[in-house]
Motif scaffolding. Structure first.
Motif, PDB file in Angstrom:
ATOM      1  N   SER A  23       0.189  -0.031   9.589  1.00 30.09           N
ATOM      2  CA  SER A  23       0.670   0.773   8.144  1.00 30.09           C
ATOM      3  C   SER A  23       1.798   1.667   8.399  1.00 30.09           C
ATOM      4  CB  SER A  23      -0.448   1.582   7.304  1.00 30.09           C
ATOM      5  OG  SER A  23      -1.289   0.544   6.963  1.00 30.09           O
ATOM      6  N   GLN A  45       3.800  -2.069   5.068  1.00 27.83           N
ATOM      7  CA  GLN A  45       2.792  -2.461   6.385  1.00 27.83           C
ATOM      8  C   GLN A  45       3.462  -3.647   7.022  1.00 27.83           C
ATOM      9  OE1 GLN A  45      -0.804  -3.287   3.822  1.00 27.83           O
ATOM     10  NE2 GLN A  45      -1.704  -1.323   4.940  1.00 27.83           N
ATOM     11  N   ASN A  97       1.002  -1.277   0.039  1.00 27.63           N
ATOM     12  CA  ASN A  97      -0.066   0.188   0.016  1.00 27.63           C
ATOM     13  C   ASN A  97       0.812   1.201   0.173  1.00 27.63           C
ATOM     14  OD1 ASN A  97      -2.716   1.146  -0.401  1.00 27.63           O
ATOM     15  ND2 ASN A  97      -2.866   1.472   1.987  1.00 27.63           N
TER      16      ASN A  97
HETATM   17  C1  LIG Z   1      -3.826   2.087   1.987  1.00 32.20           C
HETATM   18  O1  LIG Z   1      -3.660   3.525   2.035  1.00 32.20           O
HETATM   19  C2  LIG Z   1      -4.546   4.392   2.026  1.00 32.20           C
HETATM   20  C3  LIG Z   1      -3.984   5.794   2.337  1.00 32.20           C
HETATM   21  O2  LIG Z   1      -3.295   5.996   1.414  1.00 32.20           O
HETATM   22  C4  LIG Z   1      -5.818   4.050   3.092  1.00 32.20           C
HETATM   23  O3  LIG Z   1      -6.971   4.825   2.971  1.00 32.20           O
HETATM   24  C5  LIG Z   1      -6.192   2.559   2.801  1.00 32.20           C
HETATM   25  O4  LIG Z   1      -7.150   2.107   4.022  1.00 32.20           O
HETATM   26  C6  LIG Z   1      -5.076   1.508   2.831  1.00 32.20           C
HETATM   27  N1  LIG Z   1      -5.404   0.286   2.529  1.00 32.20           N
HETATM   28  C7  LIG Z   1      -5.139  -0.672   3.172  1.00 32.20           C
HETATM   29  C8  LIG Z   1      -5.556  -1.960   2.575  1.00 32.20           C
HETATM   30  O5  LIG Z   1      -4.470  -0.687   4.503  1.00 32.20           O
END
Ligand SMILES: *[C@@H]1O[C@H](CO)[C@@H](O)[C@H](O)[C@H]1NC(C)=O
Ligand SMILES: *[C@@H]1O[C@H](CO)[C@@H](O)[C@H](O)[C@H]1NC(C)=O
Length: 347
Positions: free
Chosen positions: A294, A274, A270
């Motif tokens: 994250s 993560q 992402n």
């Molecule tokens: C990926 O990052 C975005 C923000 O950049 C966030 O809104 C989203 O929830 C994230 N997705 C996951 C699967 O963690």
């Protein structure tokens, strides 16, 4: 604690053309233990402290540093750089490390196996005092007339550093779609052995570099559960997208309740990177995803390295996550410390 030393070492990492050096116990500055390895061997790429315990008295009989040199020449016929793990006594002599014989390296590799450039020693871990040791070669290749699968391999050793087993979590898994399945697992890019005697192996390659984390019982005794557990890899089941490199780092601990969770770093997941926590689900060989953390900054490679320990002494396992490409005007690289309060992480 050995993994903490490895993290500290990451900051010292090696750019040397001459002899490469590793300073393991850098807390005692008056008597540093400095060890030299072979030239250009990446000696010090991985380091683990290991204590050998006398089985009768339960006292520590020997303390050693295990040092991976993944580009070293093991001496195996038909290879030039298959990688070596060295055993180094804790003294001030600088050139007394000896090669641990892990493989049958006195004869050429078997037909169908390529070990040149396999990077044995990319990962070296000790379970703890008197425990098992593991060493991996994530570039170990199985080959035939029309294929080459970069599956990776790990080895477990007894506390005395004698060979116990080879571990190939991707062996015999589907490869007909090559990198879209288990063709390029690169198992052993990371790994560790838990206090519950699980061997945990990170493999960033499966399913188009989504990657995953495997575990099995390192003791492998008759009554042990010899299932290979792994995080979900299929497109609609994996917690991460293609090219996330989940399994680049691993750690484990009783983070959430009394049972062990396995965490895998996915430095490209992402955008930011993560960390994915897995737990066993009764009767299933696929882990459940129990939590995801994250990173903060795009391309910071959050999750590239990771360790767990009880930092504040409250009896709960805390988590440390590296993001080596984090940057700001004044900082390059970031280390996140998460304090575990009742299964919730506070950064
Ligand atoms: C990926 O990052 C975005 C923000 O950049 C966030 O809104 C989203 O929830 C994230 N997705 C996951 C699967 O963690
Ligand atoms: C090892 O190095 C020699 C000399 O450079 C070379 O001829 C040989 O092909 C190499 N072996 C392998 C397995 O790459």
């Amino acid at each position: 604690m050995s993994s903490i030393y490895s993290i500290c070492l990451l900051t010292l990492v090696l750019n040397l053309n001459l002899y490469q050096l590793t300073n393991a116990f850098n807390l005692e500055t008056r008597l540093p233990v400095i060890k030299y390895g072979p030239k250009n061997s990446y000696f010090g790429y991985s380091v683990a402290e290991h204590l050998i315990v006398d089985e009768n008295t339960r006292h520590i009989s020997e303390a050693v540093m295990l040092v991976g040199a993944p580009r070293a020449q093991s001496g195996q016929p038909q290879t030039n750089h298959s990688g070596v793990v060295f055993k180094c006594p804790l003294n001030t002599i600088r050139s007394d490390c000896t090669q641990i014989r892990i493989e049958e390296d006195n004869k050429p590799p078997d037909e169908g196996i390529s070990k040149d450039d396999q990077w044995l020693g990319v990962t070296v871990k000790s379970q703890g005092p008197g425990g098992y040791v593991m060493a991996c070669a994530h570039r170990y290749i199985l080959k035939g007339s029309d294929f080459q699968w970069g599956q990776g391999i790990c080895y477990s050793l007894s506390q005395y550093l004698d060979f116990r087993r080879a571990w190939e979590p991707c062996y015999n898994r589907p490869v007909s779609k090559a990198h879209e399945q288990f063709g390029y697992c690169q198992a052993g890019t990371s790994g560790e052995i838990t206090e519950d005697y699980d061997i945990v192996i990170g493999a960033p390659g499966p399913y188009t570099w989504r990657g995953t984390v495997f575990s099995n019982s390192v003791r492998y005794r008759i009554r042990d559960d010899k299932t290979w557990y792994l995080g979900p890899v299929l497109e609609n089941e994996s917690p991460v997208d293609k090219y996330s490199y989940l399994g680049m780092s691993v750690t484990s601990g009783k983070f959430f309740d009394g049972s062990t969770s396995y965490a895998g770093g996915a430095p490209r997941a992402n955008g930011t990177g993560q960390v994915v926590f897995f737990s066993k689900h009764k009767g299933e060989s696929t882990f459940d995803v129990s939590h995801i953390l994250s990173g903060e900054q795009f391309a910071s490679s959050y999750g590239y390295s990771m360790t767990s320990l009880d930092c504040n002494g409250d009896g709960r396992i805390d988590l440390v996550v590296g993001a080596p490409f984090y940057y700001s005007r004044s900082e390059g690289g970031a280390v996140y410390l998460y304090i575990n309060s009742n299964g919730k992480f506070t950064k």
